[in-house]
Scaffold this motif. Sequence first.
Motif, PDB file in Angstrom:
ATOM      1  N   ALA A  40       0.843  -1.185   0.000  1.00  0.00           N
ATOM      2  CA  ALA A  40       0.000   0.000   0.000  1.00  0.00           C
ATOM      3  C   ALA A  40       0.884   1.241   0.000  1.00  0.00           C
ATOM      4  N   PRO A  41       0.348   2.368  -0.438  1.00  0.00           N
ATOM      5  CA  PRO A  41       1.148   3.601  -0.469  1.00  0.00           C
ATOM      6  C   PRO A  41       1.732   3.924   0.895  1.00  0.00           C
ATOM      7  N   GLY A  42       3.027   4.171   0.926  1.00  0.00           N
ATOM      8  CA  GLY A  42       3.691   4.536   2.164  1.00  0.00           C
ATOM      9  C   GLY A  42       3.960   3.395   3.115  1.00  0.00           C
ATOM     10  N   LYS A  43       3.674   2.176   2.689  1.00  0.00           N
ATOM     11  CA  LYS A  43       3.865   1.022   3.572  1.00  0.00           C
ATOM     12  C   LYS A  43       4.819   0.017   2.931  1.00  0.00           C
ATOM     13  N   GLN A  44       5.356  -0.845   3.764  1.00  0.00           N
ATOM     14  CA  GLN A  44       6.221  -1.897   3.254  1.00  0.00           C
ATOM     15  C   GLN A  44       5.402  -3.004   2.605  1.00  0.00           C
ATOM     16  N   ARG A  45       6.036  -3.694   1.704  1.00  0.00           N
ATOM     17  CA  ARG A  45       5.388  -4.846   1.081  1.00  0.00           C
ATOM     18  C   ARG A  45       5.194  -5.935   2.131  1.00  0.00           C
ATOM     19  N   GLU A  46       4.010  -6.549   2.119  1.00  0.00           N
ATOM     20  CA  GLU A  46       3.704  -7.587   3.104  1.00  0.00           C
ATOM     21  C   GLU A  46       3.161  -8.825   2.415  1.00  0.00           C
ATOM     22  N   LEU A  47       3.439  -9.948   3.028  1.00  0.00           N
ATOM     23  CA  LEU A  47       2.912 -11.220   2.542  1.00  0.00           C
ATOM     24  C   LEU A  47       1.486 -11.374   3.062  1.00  0.00           C
ATOM     25  N   VAL A  48       0.546 -11.634   2.165  1.00  0.00           N
ATOM     26  CA  VAL A  48      -0.838 -11.819   2.602  1.00  0.00           C
ATOM     27  C   VAL A  48      -1.278 -13.269   2.570  1.00  0.00           C
ATOM     28  N   ALA A  49      -0.682 -14.061   1.692  1.00  0.00           N
ATOM     29  CA  ALA A  49      -1.053 -15.470   1.609  1.00  0.00           C
ATOM     30  C   ALA A  49       0.063 -16.232   0.919  1.00  0.00           C
ATOM     31  N   SER A  50       0.240 -17.476   1.301  1.00  0.00           N
ATOM     32  CA  SER A  50       1.206 -18.311   0.600  1.00  0.00           C
ATOM     33  C   SER A  50       0.698 -19.739   0.539  1.00  0.00           C
ATOM     34  N   ILE A  51       1.249 -20.491  -0.394  1.00  0.00           N
ATOM     35  CA  ILE A  51       0.797 -21.856  -0.623  1.00  0.00           C
ATOM     36  C   ILE A  51       1.987 -22.722  -0.989  1.00  0.00           C
ATOM     37  N   THR A  52       2.030 -23.904  -0.407  1.00  0.00           N
ATOM     38  CA  THR A  52       3.127 -24.833  -0.685  1.00  0.00           C
ATOM     39  C   THR A  52       2.863 -25.589  -1.990  1.00  0.00           C
ATOM     40  N   PRO A  53       3.860 -26.286  -2.490  1.00  0.00           N
ATOM     41  CA  PRO A  53       3.644 -27.071  -3.714  1.00  0.00           C
ATOM     42  C   PRO A  53       2.548 -28.122  -3.576  1.00  0.00           C
ATOM     43  N   VAL A  54       2.249 -28.534  -2.345  1.00  0.00           N
ATOM     44  CA  VAL A  54       1.184 -29.520  -2.144  1.00  0.00           C
ATOM     45  C   VAL A  54      -0.081 -28.862  -1.606  1.00  0.00           C
ATOM     46  N   HIS A  55      -0.200 -27.565  -1.863  1.00  0.00           N
ATOM     47  CA  HIS A  55      -1.448 -26.834  -1.669  1.00  0.00           C
ATOM     48  C   HIS A  55      -1.826 -26.566  -0.223  1.00  0.00           C
ATOM     49  N   SER A  56      -0.871 -26.561   0.665  1.00  0.00           N
ATOM     50  CA  SER A  56      -1.132 -26.128   2.030  1.00  0.00           C
ATOM     51  C   SER A  56      -0.968 -24.617   2.086  1.00  0.00           C
ATOM     52  N   ALA A  57      -2.001 -23.936   2.574  1.00  0.00           N
ATOM     53  CA  ALA A  57      -2.022 -22.475   2.521  1.00  0.00           C
ATOM     54  C   ALA A  57      -1.952 -21.859   3.912  1.00  0.00           C
ATOM     55  N   LYS A  58      -1.424 -20.642   3.951  1.00  0.00           N
ATOM     56  CA  LYS A  58      -1.475 -19.851   5.170  1.00  0.00           C
ATOM     57  C   LYS A  58      -1.759 -18.408   4.787  1.00  0.00           C
ATOM     58  N   TYR A  59      -2.339 -17.674   5.751  1.00  0.00           N
ATOM     59  CA  TYR A  59      -2.834 -16.341   5.473  1.00  0.00           C
ATOM     60  C   TYR A  59      -2.426 -15.370   6.568  1.00  0.00           C
ATOM     61  N   PHE A  67      -9.673 -14.103   1.977  1.00  0.00           N
ATOM     62  CA  PHE A  67      -8.862 -14.390   0.791  1.00  0.00           C
ATOM     63  C   PHE A  67      -8.583 -15.889   0.726  1.00  0.00           C
ATOM     64  N   THR A  68      -8.498 -16.397  -0.505  1.00  0.00           N
ATOM     65  CA  THR A  68      -8.135 -17.793  -0.724  1.00  0.00           C
ATOM     66  C   THR A  68      -7.091 -17.860  -1.826  1.00  0.00           C
ATOM     67  N   ILE A  69      -6.023 -18.580  -1.561  1.00  0.00           N
ATOM     68  CA  ILE A  69      -4.949 -18.718  -2.538  1.00  0.00           C
ATOM     69  C   ILE A  69      -5.030 -20.101  -3.182  1.00  0.00           C
ATOM     70  N   PHE A  70      -4.786 -20.148  -4.489  1.00  0.00           N
ATOM     71  CA  PHE A  70      -4.806 -21.392  -5.258  1.00  0.00           C
ATOM     72  C   PHE A  70      -3.523 -21.461  -6.082  1.00  0.00           C
ATOM     73  N   ARG A  71      -3.176 -22.639  -6.494  1.00  0.00           N
ATOM     74  CA  ARG A  71      -2.093 -22.785  -7.461  1.00  0.00           C
ATOM     75  C   ARG A  71      -2.394 -23.956  -8.391  1.00  0.00           C
ATOM     76  N   ASP A  72      -1.847 -23.846  -9.579  1.00  0.00           N
ATOM     77  CA  ASP A  72      -1.924 -24.915 -10.561  1.00  0.00           C
ATOM     78  C   ASP A  72      -0.493 -25.181 -11.003  1.00  0.00           C
ATOM     79  N   ASN A  73       0.082 -26.251 -10.525  1.00  0.00           N
ATOM     80  CA  ASN A  73       1.493 -26.516 -10.803  1.00  0.00           C
ATOM     81  C   ASN A  73       1.730 -26.834 -12.280  1.00  0.00           C
ATOM     82  N   TYR A  74       0.744 -27.423 -12.909  1.00  0.00           N
ATOM     83  CA  TYR A  74       0.902 -27.747 -14.342  1.00  0.00           C
ATOM     84  C   TYR A  74       0.909 -26.480 -15.176  1.00  0.00           C
ATOM     85  N   ALA A  75      -0.015 -25.581 -14.887  1.00  0.00           N
ATOM     86  CA  ALA A  75      -0.123 -24.339 -15.652  1.00  0.00           C
ATOM     87  C   ALA A  75       0.834 -23.266 -15.148  1.00  0.00           C
TER      88      ALA A  75
END
Length: 116
Positions: A40-59, A67-75
Motif C-alpha cells: 500500500a502507499p507509504g507502507k512496506q510490502r507484506e505477505l498476505v497469503a502463501s501456498i506450498t507445492p502440495v497446496h497447504s495455505a497460510k494467510y 482471501f483464498t490462494i490457489f495454485r496450478d502446478n501444471y499451468a
Amino acid sequence: QVKLVESGGGLVQPGGSVRLSCVASGTIFNIYNMGWYRQAPGKQRELVASITPVHSAKYGDSVKGRFTIFRDNYAKTVSLQMTNLNPEDTAVYYCNSDPPGQFGPWGQGTQVTVSS
C-alpha cells in the motif's frame, strides 16, 4: 528468462470480490512455496497469503477468512480470490516465492483499489 506476470486487479466497491492471477515462466515452479504480497502507499510490502507445492495455505491475520490462494502446478499459475474487500485492502498486489526472490524478480504487480 524467469518472469512473473500478475493480472486481475481493478476498482472494486467495498464488500466486493476480485480474483487475481499470476503466471510464472522460465524455471521450475512446483518446488517453491508461492505467495501473494501487497504494498500500500507509504507502507512496506507484506505477505498476505502463501501456498506450498502440495497446496497447504497460510494467510495473514488481516485477510484470513476473506482471501483464498490457489495454485496450478501444471499451468504454473497462482491465484488469489479476494472477497469482502475493504479500503484497507487497496494496494499493488504481487506474486513471488515465499520467501521472495527464490523464484525470480518481482513482476509489475496489479493494482487493486477498493472504493465506493
